[in-house]
Scaffold this active site. Structure first.
Site, PDB file in Angstrom:
ATOM      1  N   GLU A   1      40.914  35.900  39.568  1.00 39.67           N
ATOM      2  CA  GLU A   1      39.865  35.019  39.052  1.00 39.67           C
ATOM      3  C   GLU A   1      40.174  33.564  39.409  1.00 39.67           C
ATOM      4  O   GLU A   1      39.947  33.142  40.512  1.00 39.67           O
ATOM      5  CB  GLU A   1      39.665  35.251  37.552  1.00 39.67           C
ATOM      6  CG  GLU A   1      39.078  36.653  37.326  1.00 39.67           C
ATOM      7  CD  GLU A   1      38.719  36.958  35.882  1.00 39.67           C
ATOM      8  OE1 GLU A   1      37.990  36.166  35.277  1.00 39.67           O
ATOM      9  OE2 GLU A   1      39.198  37.991  35.376  1.00 39.67           O
TER      10      GLU A   1
HETATM   11  C1  HEC Z   1      35.420  34.973  38.797  1.00 34.91           C
HETATM   12  C2  HEC Z   1      34.430  34.992  37.768  1.00 34.91           C
HETATM   13  C3  HEC Z   1      34.889  34.578  36.385  1.00 34.91           C
HETATM   14  C4  HEC Z   1      35.443  33.370  36.023  1.00 34.91           C
HETATM   15  C5  HEC Z   1      35.817  32.202  36.905  1.00 34.91           C
HETATM   16  C6  HEC Z   1      35.577  33.440  34.583  1.00 34.91           C
HETATM   17  N1  HEC Z   1      35.109  34.625  34.113  1.00 34.91           N
HETATM   18 FE1  HEC Z   1      34.941  35.177  32.184  1.00 34.91          FE
HETATM   19  N2  HEC Z   1      34.524  37.035  32.747  1.00 34.91           N
HETATM   20  C7  HEC Z   1      34.371  37.472  34.028  1.00 34.91           C
HETATM   21  C8  HEC Z   1      34.333  38.924  34.078  1.00 34.91           C
HETATM   22  C9  HEC Z   1      34.164  39.800  35.311  1.00 34.91           C
HETATM   23  C10 HEC Z   1      34.513  39.351  32.741  1.00 34.91           C
HETATM   24  C11 HEC Z   1      34.596  40.799  32.252  1.00 34.91           C
HETATM   25  C12 HEC Z   1      35.970  41.339  32.579  1.00 34.91           C
HETATM   26  C13 HEC Z   1      36.259  42.638  31.866  1.00 34.91           C
HETATM   27  O1  HEC Z   1      35.591  42.949  30.894  1.00 34.91           O
HETATM   28  O2  HEC Z   1      37.194  43.328  32.264  1.00 34.91           O
HETATM   29  C14 HEC Z   1      34.596  38.133  31.919  1.00 34.91           C
HETATM   30  C15 HEC Z   1      34.668  38.117  30.531  1.00 34.91           C
HETATM   31  C16 HEC Z   1      34.647  36.963  29.786  1.00 34.91           C
HETATM   32  C17 HEC Z   1      34.464  36.901  28.344  1.00 34.91           C
HETATM   33  C18 HEC Z   1      34.200  38.075  27.427  1.00 34.91           C
HETATM   34  C19 HEC Z   1      32.743  38.170  27.090  1.00 34.91           C
HETATM   35  C20 HEC Z   1      32.413  39.382  26.283  1.00 34.91           C
HETATM   36  O3  HEC Z   1      31.301  39.476  25.783  1.00 34.91           O
HETATM   37  O4  HEC Z   1      33.250  40.267  26.140  1.00 34.91           O
HETATM   38  C21 HEC Z   1      34.557  35.585  27.977  1.00 34.91           C
HETATM   39  C22 HEC Z   1      34.406  35.008  26.578  1.00 34.91           C
HETATM   40  C23 HEC Z   1      34.823  34.836  29.185  1.00 34.91           C
HETATM   41  N3  HEC Z   1      34.843  35.701  30.260  1.00 34.91           N
HETATM   42  C24 HEC Z   1      35.069  33.478  29.216  1.00 34.91           C
HETATM   43  C25 HEC Z   1      35.556  32.831  30.348  1.00 34.91           C
HETATM   44  C26 HEC Z   1      36.180  31.515  30.344  1.00 34.91           C
HETATM   45  C27 HEC Z   1      36.403  30.658  29.132  1.00 34.91           C
HETATM   46  C28 HEC Z   1      36.476  31.230  31.644  1.00 34.91           C
HETATM   47  C29 HEC Z   1      37.191  30.004  32.179  1.00 34.91           C
HETATM   48  C30 HEC Z   1      38.484  29.711  31.592  1.00 34.91           C
HETATM   49  C31 HEC Z   1      36.048  32.364  32.441  1.00 34.91           C
HETATM   50  N4  HEC Z   1      35.512  33.317  31.632  1.00 34.91           N
HETATM   51  C32 HEC Z   1      36.119  32.414  33.827  1.00 34.91           C
HETATM   52  C33 HEC Z   1      34.225  36.662  35.142  1.00 34.91           C
HETATM   53  C34 HEC Z   1      34.711  35.363  35.184  1.00 34.91           C
END
Ligand code: HEC
Ligand code: HEC
Length: 341
Positions: A141
């Site tokens: 990521e």
């Molecule tokens: C490259 C794309 C990407 C980036 C950059 C990213 N995310 Fe995500 N995020 C995802 C993905 C894909 C998932 C689901 C992963 C899984 O469930 O295994 C996720 C899941 C989440 C969730 C959970 C939501 C839920 O309903 O369960 C949160 C909250 C979240 N991210 C916050 C953040 C935050 C804060 C950042 C920065 C620090 C961030 N993400 C950066 C792709 C990204």
């Protein structure tokens, strides 16, 4: 009986009739009132005692969320994947991280995360604070070694007063970064949709098809067994019979075979802005989603007990989708903040 009574009444009215009568007879009106109560928006955002709201933390968190310097390449921010224009997802079937590497799951929305009981598709994080540093560190990521992040931000003079205001005397530290991001995320709440206006008593706020669709959602199609309450989730995990190798929650809770292919029930707010759907982004439209539930789900031992068989007429299918459309609020004007230098 009330349920069946209203469903029959609505069905009898067919595609063209007005649903004004729904407010007439005593029994259906009470059912409608009951539904309206169950879908009422909460008055306040819940903030945990361990990380209470302050405007300074929320401001800092918002800036951090949009700042690509939190990534190793300085190219990816949280908002690159959780983009307000796509309902706080990314509009792609599967997420793309560092170096455009394709990840195994779709980016879920962070909308209404303040009410979430656990996070990630498999629920492996308990709190937003716990979740926030994960994507920064993950090689696929944002690929930013965490031990070097505080010094990296401290080298940007504009960050120092922001951290000082949010966490007086505590400098720039990882727990502050996580607490600020979590505080900002809790403020990301879906706006008032036509459905909310109907819940609040405005009968004309949604079309008759959507009113019939609400009953299909609750009764005939059993959607509300899992998509419950104002945010349309039970915060639980279910196998809904999508093909694929991903073991979902069982991959995190080894040995619980009943949780094989079980994923977190997503809320349905702003759903029209969040295609494609599901943990693997495999369903492109809301029509494809209803088609999946009615005809395409796989029968296997882990399939949720809540997945009751049903069949709909073409009109009922259209009504169900019309209802889902009313859960989407007008786009909020959400400008990215100016980043500190
Ligand atoms: C490259 C794309 C990407 C980036 C950059 C990213 N995310 Fe995500 N995020 C995802 C993905 C894909 C998932 C689901 C992963 C899984 O469930 O295994 C996720 C899941 C989440 C969730 C959970 C939501 C839920 O309903 O369960 C949160 C909250 C979240 N991210 C916050 C953040 C935050 C804060 C950042 C920065 C620090 C961030 N993400 C950066 C792709 C990204
Ligand atoms: C057994 C519980 C259950 C039932 C019943 C159920 N859902 Fe779901 N729903 C889920 C889960 C779990 C997911 C996520 C599944 C995944 O990604 O593997 C989901 C995903 C969705 C999504 C995609 C959301 C997103 O952000 O990707 C939509 C839309 C949806 N359901 C609508 C419906 C409708 C309409 C019905 C009734 C026809 C329904 N659901 C019935 C549990 C359920």
């Amino acid at each position: 009986m009330l349920v069946a009574g209203l469903a029959a009444l609505l069905l009898a009215q067919g595609g063209s009739a007005q649903s004004q009568r729904a407010g007439g007879p005593a029994a259906p009106a009470s059912r409608i009132e009951e539904l309206r109560q169950s879908y009422r928006r909460p008055a306040e955002i819940p903030y945990p005692a361990a990380n209470p709201f302050t405007p300074e933390k929320a401001l800092l968190g918002r800036i951090l969320f949009f700042d690509p310097r939190l990534s190793g390449s300085n190219l990816l921010s949280c908002a690159s994947c959780h983009n307000p224009s796509f309902g706080w997802g990314d509009g792609q079937a599967l997420a793309h991280g560092h170096g455009m590497l394709q990840l195994g799951r779709r980016t879920p929305s962070v909308l209404n995360a303040a009410w979430g009981a656990s996070f990630f598709w498999d629920g492996r994080a308990d709190t937003l604070e716990q979740q926030a540093l994960g994507p920064i560190a993950a090689a696929g990521e944002m690929n930013q070694p965490l031990d070097r992040l505080p010094a990296k931000l401290a080298a940007i003079p504009g960050y120092r007063p922001l951290f000082e205001a949010a966490f007086p005397g505590r400098g720039i530290a990882l727990d502050g970064i996580a607490a600020a991001i979590a505080t900002f995320e809790r403020a990301v709440v879906s706006g008032r949709s036509p459905f909310d206006r109907w819940v609040e008593g405005d009968d004309a706020a949604i079309p008759d098809a959507a009113k019939r669709g609400l009953m299909v959602f609750n009764d005939r199609a059993h959607c509300a067994r899992c998509h419950k309450g104002w945010n349309f989730t039970d915060d639980s995990f279910h196998d809904i019979g999508l093909p694929g190798e991903d073991r979902g929650r069982e991959g995190f809770l080894e040995g619980f075979e009943a949780l094989r292919h079980a994923f977190k029930t997503p809320g349905l707010r702003d759903i029209a802005r969040r295609a494609p759907y599901m943990h693997d982004g495999s369903l492109p439209t809301l029509e494809a989603v209803t088609e999946h539930y009615e005809h395409r789900r796989l029968q296997r031992p882990s399939l949720s007990n809540e997945m009751k068989p049903f069949s709909l007429t073409a009109d009922e299918r259209a009504d169900l989708v019309a209802f889902l459309q009313t859960l989407t609020s007008p786009p909020q004007d959400f400008a990215a903040p100016a980043l500190p230098r």
